[in-house]
Scaffold this motif. Structure first.
Motif, PDB file in Angstrom:
ATOM      1  N   ARG A  74      24.681  -7.589 -15.510  1.00 23.70           N
ATOM      2  CA  ARG A  74      23.461  -6.825 -14.337  1.00 23.70           C
ATOM      3  C   ARG A  74      22.506  -5.677 -14.928  1.00 23.70           C
ATOM      4  O   ARG A  74      21.037  -5.706 -14.697  1.00 23.70           O
ATOM      5  CB  ARG A  74      25.300  -5.673 -13.894  1.00 23.70           C
ATOM      6  N   ILE A  75      22.420  -5.465 -16.526  1.00 27.91           N
ATOM      7  CA  ILE A  75      21.357  -5.278 -16.937  1.00 27.91           C
ATOM      8  C   ILE A  75      20.297  -6.303 -16.844  1.00 27.91           C
ATOM      9  O   ILE A  75      18.805  -6.218 -17.007  1.00 27.91           O
ATOM     10  CB  ILE A  75      21.834  -4.772 -18.323  1.00 27.91           C
ATOM     11  N   LEU A  76      20.875  -6.620 -17.291  1.00 31.03           N
ATOM     12  CA  LEU A  76      19.554  -8.035 -17.225  1.00 31.03           C
ATOM     13  C   LEU A  76      18.747  -8.846 -15.964  1.00 31.03           C
ATOM     14  O   LEU A  76      17.339  -8.597 -16.051  1.00 31.03           O
ATOM     15  CB  LEU A  76      19.657  -9.949 -18.441  1.00 31.03           C
ATOM     16  N   LYS A  77      19.628  -8.516 -15.528  1.00 31.63           N
ATOM     17  CA  LYS A  77      18.916  -8.864 -13.820  1.00 31.63           C
ATOM     18  C   LYS A  77      17.853  -8.258 -13.856  1.00 31.63           C
ATOM     19  O   LYS A  77      17.042  -7.369 -13.242  1.00 31.63           O
ATOM     20  CB  LYS A  77      20.108  -8.154 -12.750  1.00 31.63           C
ATOM     21  N   ARG A  78      18.336  -6.445 -14.512  1.00 31.25           N
ATOM     22  CA  ARG A  78      18.111  -4.947 -13.874  1.00 31.25           C
ATOM     23  C   ARG A  78      15.979  -5.228 -15.231  1.00 31.25           C
ATOM     24  O   ARG A  78      14.960  -4.785 -14.345  1.00 31.25           O
ATOM     25  CB  ARG A  78      18.361  -3.813 -14.151  1.00 31.25           C
ATOM     26  N   ILE A  79      16.719  -5.373 -15.896  1.00 31.17           N
ATOM     27  CA  ILE A  79      14.735  -6.382 -17.077  1.00 31.17           C
ATOM     28  C   ILE A  79      14.670  -7.424 -16.274  1.00 31.17           C
ATOM     29  O   ILE A  79      13.116  -7.061 -16.034  1.00 31.17           O
ATOM     30  CB  ILE A  79      15.412  -6.036 -18.425  1.00 31.17           C
ATOM     31  N   ALA A  80      14.999  -7.847 -15.979  1.00 33.13           N
ATOM     32  CA  ALA A  80      14.078  -9.249 -15.078  1.00 33.13           C
ATOM     33  C   ALA A  80      13.242  -8.688 -13.901  1.00 33.13           C
ATOM     34  O   ALA A  80      12.420  -9.216 -13.681  1.00 33.13           O
ATOM     35  CB  ALA A  80      15.191 -10.690 -14.550  1.00 33.13           C
ATOM     36  N   ILE A  81      13.525  -7.586 -13.033  1.00 35.64           N
ATOM     37  CA  ILE A  81      13.551  -7.353 -11.859  1.00 35.64           C
ATOM     38  C   ILE A  81      11.923  -6.831 -12.617  1.00 35.64           C
ATOM     39  O   ILE A  81      11.014  -6.842 -11.354  1.00 35.64           O
ATOM     40  CB  ILE A  81      14.064  -6.312 -10.996  1.00 35.64           C
ATOM     41  N   SER A  82      12.286  -5.851 -13.258  1.00 33.62           N
ATOM     42  CA  SER A  82      11.162  -5.313 -13.912  1.00 33.62           C
ATOM     43  C   SER A  82       9.560  -5.439 -14.656  1.00 33.62           C
ATOM     44  O   SER A  82       8.670  -5.666 -14.425  1.00 33.62           O
ATOM     45  CB  SER A  82      11.195  -4.054 -14.948  1.00 33.62           C
ATOM     46  N   ILE A  83       9.772  -7.207 -14.580  1.00 33.96           N
ATOM     47  CA  ILE A  83       8.894  -8.164 -15.478  1.00 33.96           C
ATOM     48  C   ILE A  83       7.873  -8.808 -14.121  1.00 33.96           C
ATOM     49  O   ILE A  83       6.631  -8.097 -14.050  1.00 33.96           O
ATOM     50  CB  ILE A  83       9.062  -9.049 -16.022  1.00 33.96           C
ATOM     51  N   PRO A  84       8.331  -8.940 -13.797  1.00 33.52           N
ATOM     52  CA  PRO A  84       6.946  -9.099 -11.577  1.00 33.52           C
ATOM     53  C   PRO A  84       5.927  -7.350 -12.117  1.00 33.52           C
ATOM     54  O   PRO A  84       4.963  -7.952 -11.413  1.00 33.52           O
ATOM     55  CB  PRO A  84       7.738 -10.085 -10.760  1.00 33.52           C
ATOM     56  N   VAL A  85       7.198  -6.165 -11.219  1.00 34.33           N
ATOM     57  CA  VAL A  85       6.728  -5.100 -11.345  1.00 34.33           C
ATOM     58  C   VAL A  85       5.687  -4.850 -11.926  1.00 34.33           C
ATOM     59  O   VAL A  85       4.059  -4.800 -11.743  1.00 34.33           O
ATOM     60  CB  VAL A  85       7.426  -4.015 -11.384  1.00 34.33           C
ATOM     61  N   LEU A  86       6.303  -4.991 -13.648  1.00 33.33           N
ATOM     62  CA  LEU A  86       4.939  -4.784 -14.804  1.00 33.33           C
ATOM     63  C   LEU A  86       3.290  -5.897 -14.145  1.00 33.33           C
ATOM     64  O   LEU A  86       2.132  -5.112 -14.715  1.00 33.33           O
ATOM     65  CB  LEU A  86       5.722  -5.309 -15.785  1.00 33.33           C
ATOM     66  N   VAL A  87       3.494  -6.665 -14.460  1.00 37.44           N
ATOM     67  CA  VAL A  87       2.272  -8.155 -14.288  1.00 37.44           C
ATOM     68  C   VAL A  87       1.551  -7.050 -12.864  1.00 37.44           C
ATOM     69  O   VAL A  87       0.298  -7.408 -12.965  1.00 37.44           O
ATOM     70  CB  VAL A  87       3.039  -9.539 -13.984  1.00 37.44           C
ATOM     71  N   GLY A  88       2.329  -7.304 -11.404  1.00 35.90           N
ATOM     72  CA  GLY A  88       1.060  -7.128 -10.462  1.00 35.90           C
ATOM     73  C   GLY A  88       1.050  -5.440 -10.943  1.00 35.90           C
ATOM     74  O   GLY A  88      -0.243  -4.970 -10.269  1.00 35.90           O
TER      75      GLY A  88
END
Lengths: 307, 328
Positions: free
Chosen positions: A4-18
């Protein structure tokens, strides 16, 4: 839990790039050539071309973007047009002030907000409740710069308790922290109250009362813990409005922080400086939200043990 | 703020889409069992008497909200008829009368160019209210359409729109507006455009979450089964059920827009002189804070009153129209 934590971190990456991409594009659709803007109209075109080349501004946008991200990942946000210094260094010089300001403001907001919220919830619909909640809504409605100016006038100028501006001693930090925290205190008080009022209607509160606990024990031992969960998350989300407010507070009190940099960047049309501060601040906020979410996972046993 | 509202409502709606719908009792339910029931409020939309009922409840229960509504109406009237109401021309300079204390002739004194502060505040109401109402309406319309599409079509459409919304919500609103102002330059028109473009994401999230749960409802299924077109379902069947939340959100988004304009103008990257924008008046008066404090305090108070009125009204409307749209 880990997935769950890894998934949550993974979601943040595209937002960061965006976010970085969005800022990058927005700042580059400015009409006019940045080097011309910087040097003025009547400079030898050859000089302009040379500087453009040195700064990499002659390359296609997508190459510029990739270079920017690659450099940013290594902690290099480019060179300021005006100050001719590394933007990262400028930000790191100003950052401690903004952090101090935000942390102190957060402490003020927590203290006032939670205490007022609890009192209001206990005294639900009585005079104190209305008074505090009216005050909280006023806190939310006062523009940050108004709070700052009123504090500055009353406590720095009239009463002379604190310095008018600056940020180099603890006395100088008091007024900016209150000015910035006041606004969030209102939100926190309102949320604490409404959560506590809701939690108090639960069966387990009735049970606690039925087994003979004193009302204070019920509130502190049983209700508060459950009511504070969303408030914890909210505090992290407040980080965003706090950093926005910091721009205004820093401007009133002359605090040399990140907010001042952003305003300077606009005033002097210093694109790398503005870009660096906005990217840096936004990354902080995304990280803050990420931490809040993870904290929620850890704090809420229903999520922690379920799934 | 909008971000948190969106998150909470979205979480609630998700819980409901999973099938554990609670029963609507008309009261606030406990924190965790609470589910939004937009259709309950919306199902009655066809009958105008329930709107009247709700407004009557509001008037009975929340005098403050009603008072605020009256205040807002008054301010709108004052703004519209500013030239008739204002005692002086808000741009007329009179250097011999500069920096006067409040008096019978100048109720709030005069500024550094001898302009009447009260008249400037009255004219400034035009700016604040316009910036509060129109860009909010535009950005929320964008958010509503995107939210409807995301919720209704799902899949890739949903993914792209919501990731875009994530990016927009990740920015601190003031900084985002600052970046847009850097690109477009200062001035009220540009603030207008900036605020219209940047604040759609919160609305999109809420509309999406409501659409998600509404599209599973029988009335949508019925409409589908008789072959009603998708756009008609979205705008004629689903949208009216989102209206209560949208009205509340609209009322609560107006003060944020007003504050954004004031803040940008305060920072010197919004309205430009000689505009009577309240934020600009505050920052120009700031130089004289210690000798003539009313110069910056008076317009600040004006901002606070407007924002407070909209917040009170929004709170009241939420309690009667959409109790599930969580506080903050």
């Amino acid at each position: 839990m880990l997935s769950r934590i890894l998934k949550r971190i993974a979601i943040s990456i595209p937002v960061l790039v965006g976010v970085v991409l969005a800022i990058f594009i927005m700042l580059r659709i400015v009409p006019g050539d940045p080097v011309t803007t910087m040097l003025g109209e009547h400079v030898n075109p050859a000089v302009i071309e040379k500087i453009s080349r040195e700064m990499g501004l002659d390359q296609p946008l997508h190459i510029q973007f990739i270079k920017y991200v690659a450099n940013a990942l290594q902690g290099d946000f480019g060179t300021s047009y005006r100050l001719n210094r590394n933007v990262t260094q400028i930000i790191l010089d100003a950052f401690p002030n903004t952090v101090k300001l935000s942390l102190l403001a957060a402490a003020v907001a927590w203290l006032i907000g939670i205490v007022a919220g609890i009192v209001a919830a206990i005294q639900q619909n009585k005079l104190l409740d209305r008074l505090f909640m009216g005050g909280a809504l006023m806190g939310v409605s006062m523009p940050v710069f108004m709070t700052a100016l009123v504090l500055q006038y009353v406590f720095a100028f009239k009463l002379k308790w604190f310095p008018v501006s600056g940020f180099d001693s603890w006395q100088a930090m008091v007024l900016p922290a209150i000015a910035l925290g006041w606004n969030s205190a209102g939100s926190i008080a309102r949320m604490t109250r409404s959560n506590l009022v809701e939690v108090m209607q639960n069966d387990f509160i009735r049970t606690a009362r039925a087994k003979g606990l004193r009302e204070n024990g019920v509130i502190v031992g049983h209700a508060l813990k459950n009511a504070m969960l969303p408030v914890v998350t909210m505090m992290a989300l407040q980080l965003s409005s706090m950093l926005s407010g910091a721009v205004l507070t820093e401007s009133v009190f002359g605090v040399p922080g990140i907010g001042r940099l952003a305003v300077n960047g606009i005033e002097t049309r210093d694109m790398p400086l503005l870009q660096g501060t906005v990217v840096f601040t936004t990354i902080l906020i995304i990280l803050g939200n990420l931490i809040a979410d993870l904290l929620y996972n850890v704090l809420d046993p229903r999520i922690r043990e379920g799934a | 703020m909008t971000d948190e509202k969106a998150r909470l409502t979205e979480e609630n709606a998700k819980g409901k889409a999973d099938g554990n719908a609670g029963t609507y009792t008309g009261e606030r339910e406990t924190a965790k069992g609470r589910q939004p029931q937009p259709e309950e409020a919306g199902a009655q939309l066809g009958e105008s008497d329930t709107w009247t009922d709700k407004m009557q409840t509001l008037m009975r229960q929340n005098k403050l909200a009603v008072f605020s509504a009256v205040m807002i109406l008054l301010m709108i009237l004052v703004a519209v008829f500013a030239p008739l109401v204002a005692p002086y021309d808000h741009l007329a300079q009179s250097l011999p009368d500069r920096l006067q204390d409040p008096s019978a002739a100048h109720w709030l004194g005069t500024d550094e160019l001898g302009r009447d502060v009260l008249s400037r505040i009255i004219f400034g109401a035009r700016i604040s209210l316009t910036i509060g109402l129109l860009p909010t309406l535009i950005s929320m319309s964008i958010g509503t359409v995107l939210g409807l599409c995301a919720g209704f079509y799902g899949g890739k459409t949903d993914f792209i729109i919501m990731r875009l919304a994530d990016v927009m919500l990740a920015f601190p609103s003031l900084l985002l507006a600052m970046v847009v102002m850097y690109t477009m330059g200062g001035g009220l028109i540009n603030i207008f455009i900036a605020l219209s473009l940047v604040n759609w994401a919160g609305t999109a999230r809420i509309v999406r979450s409501q659409t998600l749960s509404l599209k599973e409802k029988e009335f949508v299924e019925a409409a589908r089964s008789i072959g009603v077109k998708k756009w008609t379902i979205m705008f004629r069947h689903i949208l009216p059920n989102c209206l209560p939340s949208l009205i509340v959100l609209f009322t609560l988004n107006i003060p944020s827009a007003i504050l954004s304009e004031a803040s940008l103008s305060f920072l010197g990257i919004g309205a430009q002189p000689p505009s009577a924008s309240w934020g600009l008046m505050v920052v120009r008066g700031k130089k004289y804070l210690f000798s003539e404090p009313w110069l910056s305090i008076a317009p600040s108070v004006a901002i606070m009153i407007v924002v407070l009125a909209f917040n009170f009204l929004g709170d009241g409307l939420r309690d009667v129209l959409d109790p599930y749209l969580k506080e903050q």
